[in-house]
Design a protein around this motif. Sequence first.
Motif, PDB file in Angstrom:
ATOM      1  N   THR A 200      23.193  22.525  -2.455  1.00 37.65           N
ATOM      2  CA  THR A 200      24.150  22.068  -1.441  1.00 37.65           C
ATOM      3  C   THR A 200      24.633  23.183  -0.516  1.00 37.65           C
ATOM      4  O   THR A 200      24.882  22.935   0.659  1.00 37.65           O
ATOM      5  CB  THR A 200      25.398  21.432  -2.094  1.00 37.65           C
ATOM      6  N   THR A 201      24.784  24.392  -1.030  1.00 41.55           N
ATOM      7  CA  THR A 201      25.436  25.438  -0.223  1.00 41.55           C
ATOM      8  C   THR A 201      24.663  25.829   1.033  1.00 41.55           C
ATOM      9  O   THR A 201      25.299  26.073   2.065  1.00 41.55           O
ATOM     10  CB  THR A 201      25.726  26.705  -1.058  1.00 41.55           C
TER      11      THR A 201
ATOM     12  N   GLN B 167      32.171  29.160  -1.025  1.00 42.87           N
ATOM     13  CA  GLN B 167      31.694  29.944   0.121  1.00 42.87           C
ATOM     14  C   GLN B 167      31.853  31.434  -0.085  1.00 42.87           C
ATOM     15  O   GLN B 167      31.051  32.216   0.412  1.00 42.87           O
ATOM     16  CB  GLN B 167      32.423  29.510   1.395  1.00 42.87           C
TER      17      GLN B 167
ATOM     18  N   SER C 292      34.108  18.364   0.082  1.00 40.56           N
ATOM     19  CA  SER C 292      32.811  17.918   0.605  1.00 40.56           C
ATOM     20  C   SER C 292      31.967  17.263  -0.486  1.00 40.56           C
ATOM     21  O   SER C 292      31.217  16.331  -0.210  1.00 40.56           O
ATOM     22  CB  SER C 292      32.070  19.089   1.242  1.00 40.56           C
TER      23      SER C 292
ATOM     24  N   GLY D 224      25.825  23.900   3.902  1.00 43.74           N
ATOM     25  CA  GLY D 224      27.236  23.952   4.264  1.00 43.74           C
ATOM     26  C   GLY D 224      28.107  22.988   3.485  1.00 43.74           C
ATOM     27  O   GLY D 224      29.262  22.780   3.841  1.00 43.74           O
ATOM     28  N   GLN D 225      27.569  22.409   2.441  1.00 43.99           N
ATOM     29  CA  GLN D 225      28.399  21.561   1.572  1.00 43.99           C
ATOM     30  C   GLN D 225      28.915  22.477   0.481  1.00 43.99           C
ATOM     31  O   GLN D 225      28.296  22.631  -0.568  1.00 43.99           O
ATOM     32  CB  GLN D 225      27.591  20.402   1.010  1.00 43.99           C
ATOM     33  N   LEU D 226      30.078  23.072   0.771  1.00 44.58           N
ATOM     34  CA  LEU D 226      30.527  24.226  -0.002  1.00 44.58           C
ATOM     35  C   LEU D 226      31.802  23.981  -0.791  1.00 44.58           C
ATOM     36  O   LEU D 226      32.167  24.797  -1.623  1.00 44.58           O
ATOM     37  CB  LEU D 226      30.803  25.387   0.961  1.00 44.58           C
ATOM     38  N   THR D 227      32.491  22.883  -0.496  1.00 38.44           N
ATOM     39  CA  THR D 227      33.851  22.756  -1.020  1.00 38.44           C
ATOM     40  C   THR D 227      34.013  21.499  -1.879  1.00 38.44           C
ATOM     41  O   THR D 227      33.264  20.527  -1.727  1.00 38.44           O
ATOM     42  CB  THR D 227      34.858  22.648   0.135  1.00 38.44           C
TER      43      THR D 227
ATOM     44  N   GLY E 291      40.184  25.219  -2.736  1.00 31.89           N
ATOM     45  CA  GLY E 291      39.727  24.398  -1.632  1.00 31.89           C
ATOM     46  C   GLY E 291      38.659  25.077  -0.797  1.00 31.89           C
ATOM     47  O   GLY E 291      37.921  24.430  -0.059  1.00 31.89           O
TER      48      GLY E 291
ATOM     49  N   VAL F  30      37.010  16.412   5.332  1.00 31.57           N
ATOM     50  CA  VAL F  30      35.596  16.054   5.310  1.00 31.57           C
ATOM     51  C   VAL F  30      35.546  14.529   5.394  1.00 31.57           C
ATOM     52  O   VAL F  30      35.891  13.849   4.431  1.00 31.57           O
ATOM     53  CB  VAL F  30      34.900  16.541   4.024  1.00 31.57           C
TER      54      VAL F  30
ATOM     55  N   VAL G  25      30.931  14.210   6.951  1.00 24.19           N
ATOM     56  CA  VAL G  25      31.036  15.070   8.131  1.00 24.19           C
ATOM     57  C   VAL G  25      32.114  16.107   7.836  1.00 24.19           C
ATOM     58  O   VAL G  25      33.296  15.779   7.720  1.00 24.19           O
ATOM     59  CB  VAL G  25      31.402  14.277   9.398  1.00 24.19           C
TER      60      VAL G  25
ATOM     61  N   PHE H 244      28.016  28.091  10.248  1.00 24.26           N
ATOM     62  CA  PHE H 244      27.693  26.731  10.671  1.00 24.26           C
ATOM     63  C   PHE H 244      28.476  26.344  11.921  1.00 24.26           C
ATOM     64  O   PHE H 244      29.507  26.937  12.232  1.00 24.26           O
ATOM     65  CB  PHE H 244      28.039  25.724   9.556  1.00 24.26           C
TER      66      PHE H 244
END
Lengths: 397, 340
Positions: free
Chosen positions: A146-147, A130, A156, A150-153, A126, A212, B259, B268
């Motif tokens: 994406t990373t 990161q 997301s 911050g779209q890391l998981t 999960g 998310v 989000v 972040f």
Amino acid sequence: MSVKRTGNDLGGRAAIVGIGATEFSKDSGRSEMSLACEAVAAAIADAGLQPSDVDGMVTYSTDNNPDVEIARHVGIGSLRHFSRVHYGGGAACGTIVMAAMAVATGVADAVVCYRAFNERSGRRFGAGVQDLPMAATAERAQFSWTTPSGQLTPASWVAMVARRYMHLYGATSEDFGRVAVAGRKHAATNPKAWFYEQPITLEDHQNSRWIVDPLHLMDCCQESDGGQALVVTSIERARDLPNKPAVIVAGAQGAGAEQWTMTSFYRDDIAQLPEMKVVADELWKSSGLTPADIQTAILYDHFTPYVLMQLEEFGFCARGEAKDFIRGGGLELGGRLPANTHGGQLGEAYIHGMNGIAEGVRQVRGTSVNQVGNVENVLVTAGTGVPTSGLILGVDR
Amino acid sequence: MSSETTAVEESPAEKAAFLAQLHEFVGLEIGEPTPGPDEVNAPMIRHLVETVDDRNPIYTDPALAARSVHGGIVAPPTMLQAWVMVGIDGPKREGDGPYERMNALLFSKGFTSVVGTNSDQTYHRYLRPGDRLTMRTVIDSISDEKTTGLGTGHFVTTRQDYYDATDELVGSMMFRIFRFRPKARAAAPKPKPPRPRPATTHDTQWWFDALKEGRVCAQRCGSCNTLRFPTGPMCPSCHSLDWIAVDMPHSGTVHSYIVTHYPQVPSFDYPLPVLLVDLDPDPKGRPDDRAVRLVVNTVDNSMVGVEVGARVRIVIEKCDDDLSLPFAVVEGANSKGAGQ
């Protein structure tokens, strides 16, 4: 050479004859190798075989337990086949496909497929990418789009597709929640499930915190420690073994056009799972079966929205209509397609899809704690959003 | 941080009991009466008024002062306290008198810090050269527990009464302090680590380099002109390895968005919107160009106007020396610091 269009010839040649698992927990307190050995030994014993009967082993490329080391610890002798399947949970049914191909061709006689990890107490999937080193390889570089944002998981990545799906078809968070409610209902009566005796309501789902947006906590599967193994052998040998064989009626892997690992954001339509459509087409064509022939299904449920989309890829309903298909307890015991009767990865445990295959076997055997009546064929799917795989398991006839 | 005292939450009853203990000190005299070392005198008056530039002749001009209502030189009233100051080498108060015991009680509850808050003086008559004062100090009042910006504690007011040689009260001074438990200081915020680096290869690094030059690019086949993105080494249509970078418009439409709330990564701020944006077509491109789709954040994490189908413009912001990224600003939504 002409291209074969009628599906593969794998069906009916092999069967799953043994299943074995460890306890499912959040902190096993022992090594992943210990979990793997226990699951493998239990599956071999369940099959009525000796370790020395096993001559093939298949696992995920992401598993940390080398096949030869398990073989040493369990007392399995020499191996004639060993292979690994890539793409995380998408590998689950793929391991059975590899094993079935091996026994169908005589490459091996009895193959153990396994997956064991401390996925909760150790490295948690999960957390996403990161904390992984960003090496300059194509496999890591695909996440570079994406990373940095911050779209890391995994949550997301799935959420991005889920939002588009909601936008196109009017599905709501409550529609996703119905998948969780069904899974937790089934887990509530499964003593092996982490959420045994802990059903939830749709209100609980709606009140669970955002992970998310649009995914709530209860849209996300658990993280678990545990191991699961299954033994595959030829249909002929299966008939001489103690358990009722779970015949591999069909098996397939699938990657879609413009496939990425979890981030297939560049297709014209991202609210689909074309990789699962490849699997679905292959399973239906090669078996000659249709959705009407399936009494119960194990639909990979790491995130609830992808359960709806799988129903559409397999043709249980039309595109965008899964929300209607599952209303009124459609996925629950007694519903139009009882699914994830072990509780799924939302309710039983997240063993990367392997525990779902074991539940498929139990449904064929007639030994599930949430047994569906008159089961002839069970659909089992593997990880979604990644190159994936699927099986139809059936009774021997 | 060693001076910090852990606050233990007490019940109202415990607080009331403590306050009752404190109030036992109210009205008690602190120490012995303090005699002034010197009588009120003209040189000290002159030093003070020169220092504060007070030219009133009643303090320094005997002839003029004699004709005033005072009939002679008087001391500025604000010098009241000065006449009993013991001097740098004077005796220090010590021992375990009421003030020390009151402080010990306050310290026992962690009220170890002190700050002077205010002082008020009352004058009953002007002082003249030759007056000799004696000061007596009492604990005038102790407040309930109060919380201020500094912390939680009690206001303690002492009253100093000044008497002349005939024991006539000539003036008083109220002096208020705040004895408090310092607020736990928040740990100094760690500097935010930079955003995750994109893992790049020869096939992708150029795209991130172009961002540093303010360009959002896609790739066009050098042979058959097919547009492609994300970047790759080969044209899927004609297998040519030749390509050119084309500048894409800095505008587009939201295809999807999320989000992110959890897990939170220190690089972040959260909640963190992430948008999937279809850039507008390359104006010099072909009609069959596919949409170039970007994963971007919004400027300042703004969620204003974010929805599927919203129009956005793209601004490129420098995140650090090694990384610039495209960010979205929803058209028509007022987002501060939108740049460009």
